[in-house]
Design a protein around this motif. Structure first.
Motif, PDB file in Angstrom:
ATOM      1  N   GLU A  19      15.141  -3.904  10.028  1.00 19.11           N
ATOM      2  CA  GLU A  19      14.299  -4.030  11.209  1.00 19.11           C
ATOM      3  C   GLU A  19      13.086  -3.117  11.111  1.00 19.11           C
ATOM      4  N   ARG A  20      13.329  -1.915  10.598  1.00 19.86           N
ATOM      5  CA  ARG A  20      12.206  -0.984  10.462  1.00 19.86           C
ATOM      6  C   ARG A  20      11.201  -1.486   9.425  1.00 19.86           C
ATOM      7  N   PHE A  21      11.708  -2.098   8.353  1.00 21.13           N
ATOM      8  CA  PHE A  21      10.825  -2.642   7.334  1.00 21.13           C
ATOM      9  C   PHE A  21       9.938  -3.739   7.913  1.00 21.13           C
ATOM     10  N   GLU A  22      10.503  -4.582   8.754  1.00 14.10           N
ATOM     11  CA  GLU A  22       9.714  -5.620   9.405  1.00 14.10           C
ATOM     12  C   GLU A  22       8.663  -5.006  10.329  1.00 14.10           C
ATOM     13  N   LEU A  23       9.040  -3.914  11.010  1.00  8.47           N
ATOM     14  CA  LEU A  23       8.092  -3.227  11.878  1.00  8.47           C
ATOM     15  C   LEU A  23       6.937  -2.655  11.068  1.00  8.47           C
ATOM     16  N   ILE A  24       7.264  -2.067   9.912  1.00 10.10           N
ATOM     17  CA  ILE A  24       6.226  -1.515   9.049  1.00 10.10           C
ATOM     18  C   ILE A  24       5.288  -2.616   8.577  1.00 10.10           C
ATOM     19  N   GLN A  25       5.838  -3.777   8.256  1.00  8.83           N
ATOM     20  CA  GLN A  25       4.998  -4.883   7.812  1.00  8.83           C
ATOM     21  C   GLN A  25       4.052  -5.344   8.914  1.00  8.83           C
ATOM     22  N   ARG A  26       4.540  -5.361  10.142  1.00  6.82           N
ATOM     23  CA  ARG A  26       3.672  -5.740  11.259  1.00  6.82           C
ATOM     24  C   ARG A  26       2.556  -4.708  11.421  1.00  6.82           C
ATOM     25  N   LYS A  27       2.910  -3.427  11.269  1.00 12.26           N
ATOM     26  CA  LYS A  27       1.890  -2.384  11.332  1.00 12.26           C
ATOM     27  C   LYS A  27       0.888  -2.535  10.191  1.00 12.26           C
ATOM     28  N   ALA A  28       1.394  -2.906   9.022  1.00  9.25           N
ATOM     29  CA  ALA A  28       0.527  -3.055   7.859  1.00  9.25           C
ATOM     30  C   ALA A  28      -0.515  -4.145   8.085  1.00  9.25           C
ATOM     31  N   MET A  30      -1.890  -4.858  10.882  1.00  6.09           N
ATOM     32  CA  MET A  30      -2.921  -4.258  11.732  1.00  6.09           C
ATOM     33  C   MET A  30      -3.845  -3.369  10.907  1.00  6.09           C
ATOM     34  N   TRP A  31      -3.248  -2.531  10.032  1.00  5.71           N
ATOM     35  CA  TRP A  31      -4.055  -1.656   9.191  1.00  5.71           C
ATOM     36  C   TRP A  31      -4.943  -2.471   8.252  1.00  5.71           C
ATOM     37  N   ALA A  32      -4.412  -3.538   7.687  1.00  7.07           N
ATOM     38  CA  ALA A  32      -5.171  -4.352   6.738  1.00  7.07           C
ATOM     39  C   ALA A  32      -6.374  -5.025   7.393  1.00  7.07           C
ATOM     40  N   SER A  33      -6.294  -5.271   8.686  1.00  8.77           N
ATOM     41  CA  SER A  33      -7.400  -5.930   9.389  1.00  8.77           C
ATOM     42  C   SER A  33      -8.456  -4.951   9.888  1.00  8.77           C
ATOM     43  N   SER A  34      -8.204  -3.653   9.732  1.00  8.76           N
ATOM     44  CA  SER A  34      -9.136  -2.643  10.220  1.00  8.76           C
ATOM     45  C   SER A  34     -10.326  -2.481   9.283  1.00  8.76           C
ATOM     46  N   LYS A  35     -11.489  -2.189   9.843  1.00 10.92           N
ATOM     47  CA  LYS A  35     -12.689  -1.932   9.054  1.00 10.92           C
ATOM     48  C   LYS A  35     -12.831  -0.455   8.697  1.00 10.92           C
ATOM     49  N   GLU A  40     -10.152  -0.757  -0.596  1.00  7.73           N
ATOM     50  CA  GLU A  40      -9.017  -1.207  -1.408  1.00  7.73           C
ATOM     51  C   GLU A  40      -7.853  -1.718  -0.565  1.00  7.73           C
ATOM     52  N   TYR A  41      -7.787  -1.284   0.696  1.00  4.82           N
ATOM     53  CA  TYR A  41      -6.661  -1.648   1.552  1.00  4.82           C
ATOM     54  C   TYR A  41      -6.999  -2.757   2.539  1.00  4.82           C
ATOM     55  N   ARG A  42      -8.249  -3.108   2.680  1.00  2.00           N
ATOM     56  CA  ARG A  42      -8.624  -4.146   3.641  1.00  2.00           C
ATOM     57  C   ARG A  42      -8.105  -5.501   3.184  1.00  2.00           C
ATOM     58  N   ASN A  43      -7.521  -6.223   4.134  1.00  4.89           N
ATOM     59  CA  ASN A  43      -6.984  -7.564   3.875  1.00  4.89           C
ATOM     60  C   ASN A  43      -5.873  -7.569   2.827  1.00  4.89           C
ATOM     61  N   SER A  44      -5.260  -6.422   2.583  1.00  2.73           N
ATOM     62  CA  SER A  44      -4.144  -6.354   1.637  1.00  2.73           C
ATOM     63  C   SER A  44      -2.919  -5.803   2.367  1.00  2.73           C
ATOM     64  N   VAL A  45      -2.127  -6.704   2.903  1.00  3.99           N
ATOM     65  CA  VAL A  45      -0.944  -6.294   3.653  1.00  3.99           C
ATOM     66  C   VAL A  45       0.042  -5.578   2.727  1.00  3.99           C
ATOM     67  N   ALA A  46       0.156  -6.057   1.499  1.00  2.00           N
ATOM     68  CA  ALA A  46       1.107  -5.450   0.558  1.00  2.00           C
ATOM     69  C   ALA A  46       0.748  -3.994   0.278  1.00  2.00           C
ATOM     70  N   ASP A  47      -0.532  -3.716  -0.013  1.00  7.62           N
ATOM     71  CA  ASP A  47      -0.940  -2.340  -0.299  1.00  7.62           C
ATOM     72  C   ASP A  47      -0.786  -1.448   0.930  1.00  7.62           C
ATOM     73  N   CYS A  48      -1.101  -1.989   2.096  1.00  7.33           N
ATOM     74  CA  CYS A  48      -0.950  -1.205   3.322  1.00  7.33           C
ATOM     75  C   CYS A  48       0.526  -0.919   3.597  1.00  7.33           C
ATOM     76  N   ASP A  53       4.804   3.095   3.731  1.00 12.84           N
ATOM     77  CA  ASP A  53       6.092   3.551   3.214  1.00 12.84           C
ATOM     78  C   ASP A  53       5.965   4.968   2.653  1.00 12.84           C
ATOM     79  N   MET A  54       4.927   5.204   1.855  1.00 13.55           N
ATOM     80  CA  MET A  54       4.719   6.532   1.282  1.00 13.55           C
ATOM     81  C   MET A  54       4.474   7.572   2.364  1.00 13.55           C
ATOM     82  N   ALA A  55       3.686   7.194   3.374  1.00 20.59           N
ATOM     83  CA  ALA A  55       3.414   8.118   4.474  1.00 20.59           C
ATOM     84  C   ALA A  55       4.711   8.507   5.179  1.00 20.59           C
ATOM     85  N   ASP A  56       5.602   7.527   5.360  1.00 24.42           N
ATOM     86  CA  ASP A  56       6.897   7.798   5.978  1.00 24.42           C
ATOM     87  C   ASP A  56       7.736   8.738   5.123  1.00 24.42           C
TER      88      ASP A  56
END
Length: 222
Positions: A19-28, A30-35, A40-48, A53-56
């Protein structure tokens, strides 16, 4: 500032909780859509997702990871200042100092990180990194253009590898991938097949000619 850079209430590893992994993906997403995030991280959900994960894992803000993690020579690499920030803000050390060794003219020739461990109050010192070491190892051109900065960066990397290696997560720091690649390219291959040594043709012909002359001499005597 410490609350932004380094969170002491780090969450558990995300892969242990679906469940937490799914939550992180949803957050990712949001981060990927940010300007605001690095390109390198824009529009890349996988990298975000990996950055979150690393930040956690190490208890820092996602923006800290995104701003200080690069891919160099195919390997994720921390920026030089990231290592120093991690040491200062991980909560394991205080009185962290960047200590330079200088020559008689005041020019820095070496550097080490010195800190006090919070757990027992003991002082610890990192490896002394010197310009002589950089020259002997053949480290890159930045050591000639910004030596003082590179001394501090490499000293922080060496300190972190000894006293808080888990915070680096096994990754290199700025300049190390290029230095390792350069040394690897220059080093001889110990498993290479030995090359056959051919006898010099000219010497053989000269020796044969001398033998022929001796044979002619003997024939004349007979």
């Amino acid at each position: 500032m410490n609350e932004i850079m380094m969170r002491q209430d780090a969450a558990p590893v995300i892969q242990s909780d679906a469940e937490r992994f799914e939550l992180i993906q949803r957050k990712a997403k949001m981060w990927a859509s940010s300007k605001i995030v690095p390109a390198e991280y824009r529009n890349s959900v996988a990298d975000c997702t990996i950055a979150l994960d690393m930040a956690d894992r190490i208890g820092v803000s996602p923006m800290f990871v995104m701003q200080n993690l690069y891919v160099v020579k195919g390997r994720p690499t921390w920026s030089g200042q990231a290592c120093i920030a991690i040491i200062r803000n991980c909560g394991r050390f205080d009185h962290v100092r960047v200590v330079y060794v200088r020559d008689k003219d005041g020019t820095p020739t070496g550097c080490r990180i010195v800190a006090r461990q919070v757990a027992d109050g003991s002082e610890v010192s990192g490896t002394l990194v010197t310009l002589e070491m950089a020259a002997a190892e053949g480290w890159g051109p930045k050591w000639r253009t910004i030596p003082e900065q590179m001394l501090a960066y490499r000293a922080a990397s060496f300190f972190a590898r000894v006293y808080c290696p888990d915070m680096l997560m096994g990754m290199w720091s700025e300049g190390e991938p290029e230095d390792v690649e350069r040394n690897r390219a220059a080093a001889p291959n110990p498993f290479a097949e030995p090359q056959a040594i051919e006898a010099p043709q000219q010497s053989a012909s000269i020796e044969l000619s001398e033998l022929q002359k001796e044979q002619v001499t003997f024939d004349a005597i007979d």
